[in-house]
Design an enzyme around this catalytic site. Sequence first.
Site, mmCIF file in Angstrom:
data_model
loop_
_atom_site.group_PDB
_atom_site.id
_atom_site.type_symbol
_atom_site.label_atom_id
_atom_site.label_comp_id
_atom_site.label_asym_id
_atom_site.label_seq_id
_atom_site.Cartn_x
_atom_site.Cartn_y
_atom_site.Cartn_z
ATOM 1 N N GLU A 88 1.028 7.185 -2.708
ATOM 2 C CA GLU A 88 2.273 6.810 -3.388
ATOM 3 C C GLU A 88 3.391 6.586 -2.390
ATOM 4 O O GLU A 88 4.212 5.702 -2.558
ATOM 5 C CB GLU A 88 2.690 7.896 -4.398
ATOM 6 C CG GLU A 88 3.839 7.490 -5.327
ATOM 7 C CD GLU A 88 5.230 7.661 -4.756
ATOM 8 O OE1 GLU A 88 6.160 7.007 -5.249
ATOM 9 O OE2 GLU A 88 5.420 8.442 -3.796
ATOM 10 N N GLU A 89 3.396 7.386 -1.346
ATOM 11 C CA GLU A 89 4.525 7.326 -0.401
ATOM 12 C C GLU A 89 4.468 6.115 0.520
ATOM 13 O O GLU A 89 5.475 5.736 1.090
ATOM 14 C CB GLU A 89 4.582 8.602 0.453
ATOM 15 C CG GLU A 89 4.826 9.880 -0.337
ATOM 16 C CD GLU A 89 6.262 10.009 -0.840
ATOM 17 O OE1 GLU A 89 7.059 9.082 -0.635
ATOM 18 O OE2 GLU A 89 6.562 11.045 -1.442
ATOM 19 N N ASP A 115 7.834 17.335 -3.345
ATOM 20 C CA ASP A 115 7.347 15.963 -3.555
ATOM 21 C C ASP A 115 5.951 15.799 -3.006
ATOM 22 O O ASP A 115 5.771 15.570 -1.816
ATOM 23 C CB ASP A 115 8.332 14.997 -2.879
ATOM 24 C CG ASP A 115 8.084 13.546 -3.200
ATOM 25 O OD1 ASP A 115 7.220 13.258 -4.037
ATOM 26 O OD2 ASP A 115 8.769 12.693 -2.593
HETATM 27 ZN ZN LIG Z 1 6.925 11.562 -4.774
#
Ligand SMILES: [Zn+2]
Length: 386
Positions: free
Chosen positions: A163-164, A129
């Site tokens: 994004e996180e 990720d």
């Molecule tokens: Zn991600």
Amino acid sequence: MRAATFVAATCAGVLCASAIGHNQAPLHKPSSVEANGTSPLLALHKNLVEITSTSGSERNASDFLKAYLQRHGFTVETQDVEANRQNVYAYLGSSRSTRVLVTSHIDTVPPYWPYERKGDEIWGRGSVDAKGSVASQIIAVEALIKDDKIAEGDVGLLFVVGEEDSGIGMQTANKLELSWEAVIFGEPTELKLASGHKGGIGFTIRAKGKAGHSGYPDEGRNAIDLLVNGLAALQQLRLPSSREFGETTLNVGRIEGGVAANVIPEDASATAMVRIAAGTPARIMGLIQRAVAEVSYDLSVEFKAGRSPIAIDTDIDGFETIVVSYGTDIGNLQGDHKRYLYGPGTILLAHSDHEHIKIKDLEDAVEGYKALITKNLERSAKPTNV
Ligand SMILES: [Zn+2]
Ligand SMILES: *[C@@H]1O[C@H](CO)[C@@H](O)[C@H](O)[C@H]1NC(C)=O
Ligand SMILES: *[C@@H]1O[C@H](CO)[C@@H](O)[C@H](O)[C@H]1NC(C)=O
């Protein structure tokens, strides 16, 4: 999934262009790492995972990608998001407007775990990720260029920060003032096409008590007891479900309160996250508020910005589908493009201290991205009239 704080880009909404012009280096010029005998895919993935890029500290990763993509013949623009945080946008030639966009994020959750090859697996923070997606997306686009399957104006590559933590990178990407027919988002979906993802809303529940000596409980009001009762009520709460997205789930992820065993605690709080399978954040907020108010008016709830569940396109043959229970940047990118969510690895390992990915999955993802890109380009171009 944190509440989005909007910070103006320091380039006043326009791109801080650092394009290399159009006399580009030949494509696929091997870098020194690739000359090493490892595959370009694994070398790129290794380079990415070896760079620490926790949310807020993505600069080394964006600098690396900018240099890599320029070296591989792309025109590269960077977009300032916040001080020392940049999105990277790449395309062929001078057509910054493309039919298809391939995108993922370069930030990771903390803490950093170093890259480690273990047999046919690669371990390390971001290996799944989302650097597994980033590496296989880039290699897929390069392969399509090499095979003359795509040309200038077909595909853009966008790698965003944040994004996180907040989605600020993708929110800022809206200021690129570009639109696409289809956008392929890279996140771990076990090589399946996600048909949707749950929405979410975070909240903090606080209990206000009255301090006192533990020997005289009638003189005080125990905030921890209040909080525990509130949380117990939330566990009993019936949250909406849907056939498409399954159950709405609630996780209490952090709890704190009190000072010592012999003191009646005055304060206690817990933070929680709801993954929404049906209904809106507003409806979930209402249900939670009501349940907590029925327990005690000394309990208060504070919500963060929420998101409704999002449906995602799956109209490409040859892929299994999956519903995912995590948030993505999909909702942060405006436009009426078709949207796909696909990538190697499983979210069950992402964010863990044993995050890792199979090499075969990375390789299969390259083929998956190639198929998603070419099938979208095969569609006839969208009519331009409205
Ligand atoms: Zn991600
Ligand atoms: C490159 O080769 C060296 C040994 O010559 C090796 O230690 C290193 O891991 C290789 N790099 C990659 C990316 O595999
Ligand atoms: C970025 O790279 C520089 C130079 O290698 C290094 O000193 C710095 O610690 C790196 N930043 C992060 C956040 O790892």
